[in-house]
Design a protein around this motif. Structure first.
Motif, PDB file in Angstrom:
ATOM      1  N   LYS A 136      27.941  59.654-146.823  1.00 20.42           N
ATOM      2  CA  LYS A 136      28.037  60.216-148.261  1.00 20.42           C
ATOM      3  C   LYS A 136      26.718  60.251-148.835  1.00 20.42           C
ATOM      4  N   THR A 137      26.627  61.297-149.514  1.00 18.62           N
ATOM      5  CA  THR A 137      25.322  61.325-150.180  1.00 18.62           C
ATOM      6  C   THR A 137      25.796  61.519-151.743  1.00 18.62           C
ATOM      7  N   ILE A 138      24.464  61.525-152.444  1.00 15.45           N
ATOM      8  CA  ILE A 138      24.660  61.328-153.893  1.00 15.45           C
ATOM      9  C   ILE A 138      23.427  62.158-154.547  1.00 15.45           C
ATOM     10  N   ASP A 139      23.198  62.649-155.456  1.00 12.64           N
ATOM     11  CA  ASP A 139      22.142  63.307-156.273  1.00 12.64           C
ATOM     12  C   ASP A 139      21.269  62.147-156.852  1.00 12.64           C
ATOM     13  N   ALA A 140      20.099  62.413-156.376  1.00 10.85           N
ATOM     14  CA  ALA A 140      19.031  61.258-156.787  1.00 10.85           C
ATOM     15  C   ALA A 140      18.952  61.062-158.063  1.00 10.85           C
ATOM     16  N   ALA A 141      19.222  62.166-158.787  1.00 12.44           N
ATOM     17  CA  ALA A 141      19.169  61.995-160.446  1.00 12.44           C
ATOM     18  C   ALA A 141      20.302  61.395-161.034  1.00 12.44           C
ATOM     19  N   THR A 142      21.421  60.847-160.476  1.00  9.43           N
ATOM     20  CA  THR A 142      22.518  60.195-160.903  1.00  9.43           C
ATOM     21  C   THR A 142      22.120  58.816-161.626  1.00  9.43           C
ATOM     22  N   THR A 143      22.691  58.786-162.565  1.00 15.62           N
ATOM     23  CA  THR A 143      22.426  57.292-163.285  1.00 15.62           C
ATOM     24  C   THR A 143      23.015  55.896-162.451  1.00 15.62           C
ATOM     25  N   LEU A 144      22.782  54.897-162.763  1.00 16.72           N
ATOM     26  CA  LEU A 144      23.160  53.835-161.973  1.00 16.72           C
ATOM     27  C   LEU A 144      24.792  53.519-162.389  1.00 16.72           C
ATOM     28  N   ALA A 145      24.958  54.012-163.784  1.00 22.01           N
ATOM     29  CA  ALA A 145      26.546  53.834-164.205  1.00 22.01           C
ATOM     30  C   ALA A 145      27.350  54.738-163.830  1.00 22.01           C
ATOM     31  N   ASP A 146      26.834  55.926-163.582  1.00 19.46           N
ATOM     32  CA  ASP A 146      27.713  56.976-162.839  1.00 19.46           C
ATOM     33  C   ASP A 146      27.900  56.737-161.485  1.00 19.46           C
ATOM     34  N   PHE A 147      26.717  56.212-161.027  1.00 24.32           N
ATOM     35  CA  PHE A 147      26.849  55.863-159.442  1.00 24.32           C
ATOM     36  C   PHE A 147      27.999  54.767-159.311  1.00 24.32           C
ATOM     37  N   ARG A 148      28.158  53.743-160.258  1.00 24.87           N
ATOM     38  CA  ARG A 148      29.161  52.705-159.943  1.00 24.87           C
ATOM     39  C   ARG A 148      30.427  53.395-160.165  1.00 24.87           C
ATOM     40  N   LYS A 149      30.608  54.272-160.887  1.00 30.48           N
ATOM     41  CA  LYS A 149      31.872  55.165-161.165  1.00 30.48           C
ATOM     42  C   LYS A 149      32.157  55.848-159.809  1.00 30.48           C
ATOM     43  N   GLN A 150      31.221  56.566-159.467  1.00 27.07           N
ATOM     44  CA  GLN A 150      31.607  57.597-158.358  1.00 27.07           C
ATOM     45  C   GLN A 150      31.804  56.615-157.108  1.00 27.07           C
ATOM     46  N   ILE A 151      31.061  55.539-156.747  1.00 31.97           N
ATOM     47  CA  ILE A 151      31.097  55.073-155.457  1.00 31.97           C
ATOM     48  C   ILE A 151      31.528  53.367-155.950  1.00 31.97           C
ATOM     49  N   PRO A 152      32.858  53.247-155.920  1.00 29.82           N
ATOM     50  CA  PRO A 152      33.234  52.017-156.313  1.00 29.82           C
ATOM     51  C   PRO A 152      32.691  50.923-155.274  1.00 29.82           C
ATOM     52  N   LEU A 153      32.605  49.631-155.574  1.00 25.41           N
ATOM     53  CA  LEU A 153      32.120  48.365-154.674  1.00 25.41           C
ATOM     54  C   LEU A 153      33.220  48.526-153.404  1.00 25.41           C
ATOM     55  N   GLY A 154      32.965  48.454-152.251  1.00 27.38           N
ATOM     56  CA  GLY A 154      33.740  48.450-151.195  1.00 27.38           C
ATOM     57  C   GLY A 154      34.181  49.771-150.358  1.00 27.38           C
ATOM     58  N   SER A 155      33.988  50.787-151.137  1.00 21.38           N
ATOM     59  CA  SER A 155      34.102  52.116-150.744  1.00 21.38           C
ATOM     60  C   SER A 155      33.221  52.726-149.665  1.00 21.38           C
ATOM     61  N   ALA A 156      32.012  52.095-149.712  1.00 15.93           N
ATOM     62  CA  ALA A 156      31.076  52.324-148.806  1.00 15.93           C
ATOM     63  C   ALA A 156      29.947  51.300-148.610  1.00 15.93           C
ATOM     64  N   GLN A 157      29.244  51.200-147.562  1.00 15.85           N
ATOM     65  CA  GLN A 157      28.103  50.133-147.307  1.00 15.85           C
ATOM     66  C   GLN A 157      26.862  50.915-147.796  1.00 15.85           C
ATOM     67  N   ARG A 158      26.362  52.109-147.863  1.00 14.11           N
ATOM     68  CA  ARG A 158      25.533  52.587-148.014  1.00 14.11           C
ATOM     69  C   ARG A 158      25.650  54.119-148.309  1.00 14.11           C
ATOM     70  N   VAL A 159      24.802  54.894-149.188  1.00 16.24           N
ATOM     71  CA  VAL A 159      24.816  56.311-149.494  1.00 16.24           C
ATOM     72  C   VAL A 159      23.433  56.646-149.510  1.00 16.24           C
ATOM     73  N   ILE A 160      23.231  57.959-149.104  1.00 23.70           N
ATOM     74  CA  ILE A 160      21.998  58.551-149.131  1.00 23.70           C
ATOM     75  C   ILE A 160      21.823  59.272-150.142  1.00 23.70           C
ATOM     76  N   ALA A 161      20.826  58.988-151.012  1.00 21.15           N
ATOM     77  CA  ALA A 161      20.348  59.914-152.263  1.00 21.15           C
ATOM     78  C   ALA A 161      19.420  60.832-151.832  1.00 21.15           C
TER      79      ALA A 161
END
Length: 592
Positions: free
Chosen positions: A469-494
């Protein structure tokens, strides 16, 4: 009408019938031992033939009498004989041009074959190296025949193993048997040959390989004796007993031998680089034979491998000045011969140089501390083995050579201690023997004959996970928590636009991070400067994990363009490494 390939088809069918019709060959260990015996016989015959051809060339070109040795002559019969090494260099240059026109690859020797190619060797490479080695030594270049001996023994063993379709590890063992047989036949020393195979070609001593290697070594030695092969000219007896006060000086001599071996290897490399800087074509480099021929006018002891010269050094008691002078001249001749492109090795040259070093050491000790009473012949044996250990890379090989030559167990203990000192010094300060140093200069990473082929095939590209899973490095922490809920993945590449790597985001840590919700995840990314590339082998990847202190790292396309391809965890890397290591261990122990 018969097709062109039909004879090959019949040959393959006949081979299959033979393999199925001999029940004994189903017992793998017995079959390998039987093949090892055949390899030993072939090695003994070929070593004897190569040695005789070179002796005949010395008789024809230099007038050496039957039973004599070129390097044992006191002077050349005719000054014009100094032109013979350059003539040999010209012939060698012609072979280089021919090989270049035929687009032959760089030949593979037994150590490289076992380390990287599972023991697979080319018979064409084998005969090329054997021919070039005989030309070099036969025309007086200061090189030994041992490289050619081991090449023909191992090359034929490799082909025999492939004919019988042996397993990868059995092929490697049989290649070691070929090298062991060649050295055993050359020195009339089965234990020396066997441990040459163990230490330098197979890379390990185990229950699974002791029987075939010893069989090959003994068979080769007996075959060479039967065909009149010339044994190693070092039969020493009546050596004085060693005293406890002499052990420390001999350990010092071991360190000096190790240091001298490093200097010799560096000198050869320096001469090679000098030719490269002068842009001298490889076909013209054997003109170094001119210098070797001129040195031969001073003393023929510098010519060829040095068998006769070594015999002279043990038979006569030369002064310190003469011994030191011959050492310098032989060192220069060997380094120039190899550095200028002659084919051969430093095995016997290192023995001769070491004997000279030992005698020089005894001469110096007689002046500095006469009370130690170091015998020059004993010092020559210790120096011979110590320097050869640094160059060749086999402490037990050289110790058994001393034992089989002197038959003196007390002296063998001192030789072993000095050899270990030399080996430790070379390993800690230089890290290579002469053979593996040459590989290093070509860009290889071989340090021994251990089977590193599987380590090369076990790459990051073959182990990485691509479903990341990758995510835009400019994504805010709040948006990250919405897009990647706890338990859906262990690690994500920015990543930045274009999948450019930024860092690794640990999902659990970001969900518990007290930072404000508007903070970009770029600022919370880890391991920003630590990445892997697909071509990395398991060893390089493990070192990267250790330096970064990471449990997971991103895999990028290359170190310039950090385009994300996948992810690799340290746990998965070490698990795959352990599986392959266990497989290699089972092969070596014969568990199958």
């Amino acid at each position: 009408m018969l097709s062109r390939n039909q004879p090959q088809v019949y040959a393959r069918r006949l081979r299959a019938v033979l393999l199925r019709s001999i029940p004994l060959l189903e017992a793998r260990g017995i079959a390998v031992v039987m093949l090892a015996g055949a390899v030993g016989v072939m090695a003994g015959i070929l070593v004897t033939a190569m040695s005789q051809i070179v002796q005949d060339l010395h008789g024809l070109l230099f007038g050496v009498q039957p039973g004599g040795r070129l390097s044992g002559m006191f002077s050349l019969a005719n000054p014009m004989q100094a032109l013979i090494p350059p003539v040999g260099g010209a012939l060698l240059g012609l072979t280089v041009i021919w090989l270049r026109l035929r687009k032959f690859r760089t030949p593979v020797d037994p150590i490289e074959a076992n380390a990287l190619y599972g023991g697979r060797m080319s018979l064409t490479d084998t005969f090329i190296i054997a021919g070039q080695t005989m030309i070099s030594s036969g025309f007086g270049a200061s090189v030994g025949l041992e490289a050619g001996y081991t090449q023909v023994g191992s090359g034929l063993a490799s082909r025999l193993a492939r004919i019988f379709r042996l397993r990868r590890n059995d092929v490697r063992i049989l290649v070691g048997c070929g090298a062991a047989g060649a050295i055993a036949a050359a020195f009339d020393a089965p234990l020396t040959g066997a441990f040459y195979g163990f230490e330098l070609v197979i890379g390990i001593y185990s229950v699974a390989n002791v029987a075939p290697v010893m069989t090959a070594a003994i068979s080769a030695s007996l075959t060479a004796e039967m065909f009149g092969g010339v044994p190693f000219p070092l039969e020493l007896s009546g050596l004085p007993q060693l005293t406890p006060s002499q052990y420390v000086p001999f350990l010092l001599l071991g360190l000096l031998g190790g240091a001298a071996s490093i200097a010799i290897m560096q000198l050869v490399t320096l001469i090679e680089r000098g030719f490269n800087r002068l842009s001298v074509d490889a076909s013209l480099r054997p003109v170094g034979g001119v210098i070797v021929g001129l040195l031969g006018l001073i003393t023929p002891q510098v010519l060829s491998s040095g068998h006769g010269a070594l015999h002279r050094e043990f038979a006569m008691n030369y002064g310190l000045t003469v011994v030191a002078s011959v050492f310098v001249l032989k060192l220069a001749a060997s380094a120039i011969s190899l550095g200028s492109g002659f084919r051969g090795g430093l095995f016997f040259a290192s023995l001769f140089l070491g004997a000279l070093l030992g005698k020089a050491f005894a001469g110096v000790m007689a002046l500095v501390s006469p009370a130690t009473g170091i015998d020059p012949s004993v010092a020559a044996v210790v120096g011979m083995t110590s320097l050869a250990v640094g160059v060749v890379g086999g402490p037990l090989t050289m110790t058994f050579l001393a034992l089989e030559s002197t038959r003196d167990l007390t002296l063998t203990g001192v030789v072993l201690a000095a050899s270990i000192m030399a080996a430790i010094l070379v390993r800690e300060t230089f890290g290579y023997s002469f053979s593996t140093w040459r590989f290093h200069l070509r860009g290889e990473t071989i340090r021994s004959a251990h089977d590193v082929g599987w380590m090369r095939s076990l790459t990051v590209g073959s182990m990485m996970r691509k479903d990341i899973k990758t995510i835009d490095a400019a994504t805010t922490l709040a948006d990250f928590r919405k897009q990647i809920p706890l338990g859906s993945a262990q690690r994500v590449i920015a990543v930045d636009p274009g999948d450019q790597y930024v860092g690794v985001l640990i999902v659990a840590e970001l969900h518990s991070d007290p930072a404000g919700g508007e903070v970009p995840v770029r600022d919370l990314a880890q391991y920003k400067d630590a990445v892997l590339v697909p071509s990395m082998n398991v060893q390089a990847a493990a070192e990267t994990f250790q330096r970064a202190g990471a449990e997971e790292l991103a895999v990028v396309e290359d170190f310039t363009d950090h385009i994300v391809l996948g992810l690799l965890t340290e746990g998965h890397l070490m698990r795959r490494y352990a599986e392959e290591l266990e497989k290699a261990r089972r092969d070596l122990s014969g568990e199958g």
